[in-house]
Design an enzyme around this catalytic site. Structure first.
Site, PDB file in Angstrom:
ATOM      1  N   ARG A 184       7.474  25.330   1.316  1.00 30.36           N
ATOM      2  CA  ARG A 184       7.474  25.447  -0.135  1.00 30.36           C
ATOM      3  C   ARG A 184       8.293  24.312  -0.749  1.00 30.36           C
ATOM      4  NH1 ARG A 184      11.152  30.938  -0.522  1.00 30.36           N
ATOM      5  NH2 ARG A 184      13.146  29.926  -0.322  1.00 30.36           N
ATOM      6  N   ARG A 223      15.364  34.396  -6.371  1.00 30.85           N
ATOM      7  CA  ARG A 223      16.452  35.318  -6.018  1.00 30.85           C
ATOM      8  C   ARG A 223      17.360  34.705  -4.965  1.00 30.85           C
ATOM      9  NH1 ARG A 223      12.557  39.490  -3.755  1.00 30.85           N
ATOM     10  NH2 ARG A 223      11.671  38.514  -1.906  1.00 30.85           N
ATOM     11  N   ASP A 224      16.767  33.926  -4.055  1.00 34.35           N
ATOM     12  CA  ASP A 224      17.593  33.337  -3.010  1.00 34.35           C
ATOM     13  C   ASP A 224      18.678  32.460  -3.628  1.00 34.35           C
ATOM     14  OD1 ASP A 224      15.901  34.579  -1.256  1.00 34.35           O
ATOM     15  OD2 ASP A 224      14.897  32.762  -0.554  1.00 34.35           O
ATOM     16  N   ASP A 247      11.084  41.529   1.190  1.00 34.45           N
ATOM     17  CA  ASP A 247       9.767  40.891   1.208  1.00 34.45           C
ATOM     18  C   ASP A 247       8.686  41.800   1.772  1.00 34.45           C
ATOM     19  OD1 ASP A 247      10.315  38.402   0.194  1.00 34.45           O
ATOM     20  OD2 ASP A 247      10.945  37.584   2.122  1.00 34.45           O
ATOM     21  N   LYS A 282      13.983  42.006  12.327  1.00 35.31           N
ATOM     22  CA  LYS A 282      13.881  41.663  10.902  1.00 35.31           C
ATOM     23  C   LYS A 282      13.886  42.918  10.026  1.00 35.31           C
ATOM     24  CE  LYS A 282      11.509  38.099   9.470  1.00 35.31           C
ATOM     25  NZ  LYS A 282      11.702  36.698   9.121  1.00 35.31           N
ATOM     26  N   GLU A 283      12.943  42.975   9.060  1.00 37.16           N
ATOM     27  CA  GLU A 283      12.968  44.105   8.125  1.00 37.16           C
ATOM     28  C   GLU A 283      12.559  45.423   8.777  1.00 37.16           C
ATOM     29  OE1 GLU A 283      11.795  41.075   7.292  1.00 37.16           O
ATOM     30  OE2 GLU A 283      12.284  40.587   5.203  1.00 37.16           O
ATOM     31  N   GLN A 311      19.759  34.908  10.075  1.00 36.01           N
ATOM     32  CA  GLN A 311      19.084  35.847   9.181  1.00 36.01           C
ATOM     33  C   GLN A 311      19.186  37.294   9.674  1.00 36.01           C
ATOM     34  OE1 GLN A 311      14.789  36.453   9.255  1.00 36.01           O
ATOM     35  NE2 GLN A 311      14.707  35.473   7.246  1.00 36.01           N
ATOM     36  N   GLY A 349      20.562  34.122   3.049  1.00 38.47           N
ATOM     37  CA  GLY A 349      21.380  34.690   1.988  1.00 38.47           C
ATOM     38  C   GLY A 349      22.632  35.389   2.520  1.00 38.47           C
TER      39      GLY A 349
HETATM   40  C1  GLC Z   1      14.274  36.438   3.368  1.00 38.81           C
HETATM   41  C2  GLC Z   1      13.799  35.865   2.039  1.00 38.81           C
HETATM   42  C3  GLC Z   1      14.392  36.622   0.877  1.00 38.81           C
HETATM   43  C4  GLC Z   1      14.226  38.125   1.044  1.00 38.81           C
HETATM   44  C5  GLC Z   1      14.742  38.574   2.409  1.00 38.81           C
HETATM   45  C6  GLC Z   1      14.508  40.047   2.676  1.00 38.81           C
HETATM   46  O1  GLC Z   1      15.610  36.160   3.547  1.00 38.81           O
HETATM   47  O2  GLC Z   1      14.145  34.502   1.914  1.00 38.81           O
HETATM   48  O3  GLC Z   1      13.806  36.208  -0.329  1.00 38.81           O
HETATM   49  O4  GLC Z   1      14.912  38.760   0.014  1.00 38.81           O
HETATM   50  O5  GLC Z   1      14.104  37.838   3.413  1.00 38.81           O
HETATM   51  O6  GLC Z   1      13.161  40.358   2.857  1.00 38.81           O
END
Ligand code: GLC
Length: 810
Positions: free
Chosen positions: A350, A356-357, A489, A632-633, A686, A706
């Site tokens: 990008r 937001r970052d 995300d 991750k998430e 991360q 972040g």
């Molecule tokens: C990554 C993205 C960020 C998002 C985070 C959580 O760090 O850069 O924008 O908030 O993932 O999904």
């Protein structure tokens, strides 16, 4: 196993075992010219963008290759090695290496067969090229004849992806020349202007301070057939054969030779950049002076260290000190500068800043460089659309007042962002609050700043519009819609689905607006914001709280995500921590939900984002399902969230918990388990794989995260308890009872505070007595809503002198 240690005096991390479990990187340069370098000299450089301004090649996900290589060769016996352990990789029993990653520079020292080498890599302050200063010393007792070769592999063109995949084109647009002291690479040299999106560029790789003995501009010739960077035939032969590239793959390789008497040294400098021939020539002549690099390094250190000096802590925990004083702080600047653009893991395609970052990244440096923060705050405000929503991606060449936006096909096409996200503009509230509280610069509220698309307004009205945007985008039950996604995300709740995290952010935004409106004596806004805050509070209570926890969201089909008893993802971290941060949860409920988090989500490497991971019971928009469990998430330890749980515990005065979370996920605290962690012990990644993974504790995606800023805020505002507001500074540390005392030196609004905190009774928070310059300050209760009832005492800015001695007895 450990591979290095912190050197706090020099603000360096020193790697003395070069076979680290992953390339351990450092960032050099500025937005104008960025360079990433590993402890083995792997890495790449770029002008402005790692994706669109790439100068040299680096292959992601491979053996940390290639990089900025300096080869040394004994011209008597033909043995050769490199100034970094790799790529030649001599046996570590014979080859000693020390890598010093510092603030804006990296120095690699090596000792091999009585030859000591030092390669110092940096980008000078305000420059758009890089310098490799080399010093070679004969530490033995016999005279030596040595060759040195510098090598870079140029990209064929600046677009990284094109260079990697479109080789039927890119390999035929470039060639190299030899110009006495440098290799010049041209791209599209017959064109005056860009054609086919390619660009007319020239790059150079030069040698200053020594004579070029031989050269090569062709990668294949440099390496030789079926060879690699570890055994280039030309280094083996002791001579470059003078081939220049015409099509295929260019490189810059320059060779120099010297005799070294016992104890003798030589010094010279390689230079690399994107410059025209005349500029390159001029640079080379400046660097013929071997004393220039030392001056430039001093300047770089002064630049960085003077910023880092603005907060200096000395607590009983060295890991905490090393991170807060140098490495977390430095990483905050790096994320602030480079956003998510370039690392050794990936290079963002990008061409801009994630809204937001970046708005969150700003928070990490406000206490260290408020002016730098201010400039970016205004920039990000100018990327807010007239209706209050924020551009999800702010292009590097952002043109306030004239931008297209997610409603426009052109924006969606050029950025890949299909629509607004629910949280982007809401991050402005904590960021603007922190900036104004740190600096007292309330005039900013009245400063007129353009919108991204059209019109302009005061910053205060920009903030009001951000609230309007949320209020105009409500989903079911009158809560803020999740839109494309919220902070997470991977959460697609549907157009009318609602996010509890965003609801809490909005609640907090009302609170910040009330504070600003009070300050401005704008009673109409104060009244309106209070009304809305209370109204939303009621909806949150009704819809977002179930049994013993805050749920995560409600999908547009009215399915509640994150309820007790759900087979998967039944408890989520962020709504609990944000219930406290936003001031929504009172003390008792705050403690109860954070206890639940501790029971259900905490692991030895930090708290998971949610649990259990999705496997079979995900709702339609739960993209986390894409990832392996505990990754991750999908139930991983998403490290950015650790800053919020640290802050939340600290706001409740529970110092032991706050520091427990801090240390579980602290890179420095994992220095001794580097083979588990993999990533740098001096930079956040991360996320960390969690309990479901066979590799629990392994961390990924280094540096550009972040996490740097949220953990910084959690540490500074939370653990250290430095909580400025418009009128002064609240001092409310939340520490483990084992911290019997600690000190801080803080710059605050141009003044200096030397703070001593005494905790003889082993408390976790609270204040018995506060003295400023020998005079006891009267205890003042926390203004309602500005933190928890356990807040410590308060120093009005008005009583501060140029330098102040502050003592807090807990
Ligand atoms: C990554 C993205 C960020 C998002 C985070 C959580 O760090 O850069 O924008 O908030 O993932 O999904």
């Amino acid at each position: 196993m450990k591979y290095g240690f912190f050197d706090p005096k020099n603000r360096e991390y020193v790697i003395d075992k070069p076979d680290t479990p992953a390339p351990w990187a450092n960032y050099l340069g500025s937005p104008a010219y960025g360079a990433i370098i590993s402890n083995n000299a792997g890495g790449y450089s770029f002008v402005k963008s790692g994706a669109a301004g790439r100068l040299i090649r680096y292959r992601f996900n491979e053996q940390d290759r290639p990089g900025r290589y300096i080869y040394l060769r004994d011209d008597e016996d033909g043995d050769y090695w490199s100034a970094s352990w790799q790529p030649v990789g001599k046996p570590l029993e014979q080859y000693k290496s020390i890598c010093r990653h510092g603030t804006g520079y990296t120095q690699l020292e090596a000792d091999y067969k009585d030859i000591h080498s030092q390669a110092l890599y940096y980008v000078p302050q305000d420059a758009d090229y890089e310098v490799w200063k080399v010093k070679v010393t004969n530490s033995g007792s016999k005279a030596r004849k040595i060759s040195c070769f510098g090598f870079v592999e140029f990209t064929c063109e600046s677009f990284y992806e094109q260079d990697q995949v479109n080789l039927q084109y890119t390999q035929f647009i470039t060639r190299t020349y030899f110009k006495e002291k440098f290799i010049l690479q041209t791209i599209n040299e017959n064109c005056l202007n860009a054609v086919n999106e390619s660009r007319v560029d020239t790059r150079f790789f030069a040698l200053a301070g020594a004579k070029v003995a031989s050269y090569c501009g062709d990668k294949a010739k440099f390496l030789g057939k079926y060879r690699d960077y570890g055994n280039p035939v030309s280094v083996e032969n002791g001579k470059l054969d003078g081939t220049l590239n015409y099509n295929l793959n260019p490189c810059g390789a320059l060779h120099t030779t010297f005799d070294l008497a016992p104890g003798g040294s030589v010094e010279f400098t390689f230079l690399l950049g994107q410059k025209r021939e005349a500029q390159a020539k001029e640079l080379v002549s400046r660097y013929e002076d071997a004393s220039l690099p030392e001056k430039e390094i001093d300047k770089l250190k002064t630049y960085w260290h003077s910023r880092l000096e603005n907060l200096k802590v000395n607590t009983p925990d060295d890991n905490f000190n090393n991170m807060i004083n140098t490495w977390n702080a430095y990483q905050c600047f790096i994320t602030f500068i480079w956003s998510r653009a370039a690392s050794l893991t990936y290079c963002g395609q990008r061409n801009g800043y994630g809204y937001r970052d970046t708005v969150q990244d700003i928070q990490g440096i406000i206490h260290l460089d408020p002016d730098m923060a201010l400039e970016k705050i205004k920039f990000m405000i100018s990327a807010q659309v007239n209706h209050g929503g924020a551009l999800p991606l702010v292009k590097y060449n952002h043109n306030p007042g004239h931008e297209d936006k997610p409603e426009d096909e052109s924006y969606r096409k050029s950025t890949g962002h299909p629509s607004y996200r629910a949280d982007d503009a809401l991050w402005l509230f904590p960021t603007v609050w922190k900036y104004i509280a740190e600096t007292g610069n309330t005039a900013l509220l009245d400063e007129v700043i353009p919108y991204a698309d059209k019109g302009k307004d005061t910053l205060f009205n920009h903030l009001k519009k951000a609230i309007d945007f949320s209020l105009n985008n409500l989903g079911i039950h009158g809560l803020p819609a999740g839109l494309h996604a919220d902070w997470n995300d991977c959460l697609r709740l549907g157009a009318k689905g609602v996010s509890v995290f965003v609801a809490l952010q909005l609640y907090y935004a009302f609170e910040i607006m009330i504070r600003f409106a009070k300050y401005k004596k704008d009673s109409a806004t104060e009244k309106e914001m209070t009304k809305q805050k209370n109204r939303f509070g009621k909806i949150i209570e009704e819809r977002c709280w179930k049994d013993d926890r805050f749920v995560r969201g409600i999908t547009e089909h009215d399915v509640t995500v994150g309820k007790k008893g759900d087979p998967e993802a039944n408890i989520w971290l962020n709504p609990q921590s944000w219930a406290v941060i936003s001031g929504y949860a009172d003390e008792a409920r705050g403690k109860a939900v954070l206890d639940l988090v501790h029971n259900e989500l905490n692991t030895k490497y930090g708290a998971r984002i949610m649990s259990p991971s999705y496997r079979k019971h995900a709702f339609d928009g739960a993209l986390a399902l894409l990832f392996n469990p505990s990754t991750k998430e999908n139930g991983g330890i998403f490290l950015q969230t650790q800053g919020w749980i640290i802050l939340a515990e600290a706001l409740l005065g529970r110092g032991a918990r706050a520091v427990e979370y801090y240390l579980e996920s602290c890179p420095a605290a994992q220095n001794e388990i580097a083979d588990t962690r993999l990533m740098e012990p001096y930079a956040y990644s991360q996320f960390t794989e969690s309990v479901d993974s066979p590799f629990e504790g392994r961390s990924h995606v280094h540096w550009l995260t972040g996490t740097a800023s949220t953990v910084m805020v959690g540490s500074v505002e939370g653990i250290l308890g430095l909580r400025p507001d418009i009128e002064g500074l609240r001092l409310a540390p939340a520490i483990p009872s084992s911290w019997k005392s600690f000190t801080m030196e803080k710059s605050f609004r141009g003044k200096k505070l030397n703070i001593k905190v005494n905790n003889p009774d082993g408390r976790e928070s609270g204040c018995k007595k506060l003295t400023v310059n020998g005079t006891a300050v009267e205890p003042q209760p926390s203004p309602k809503g500005e933190g928890s009832p356990l807040d410590g005492d308060y120093i009005p800015a008005s009583i501060l002198k140029a330098e102040n001695e502050v003592v807090l007895d807990m």
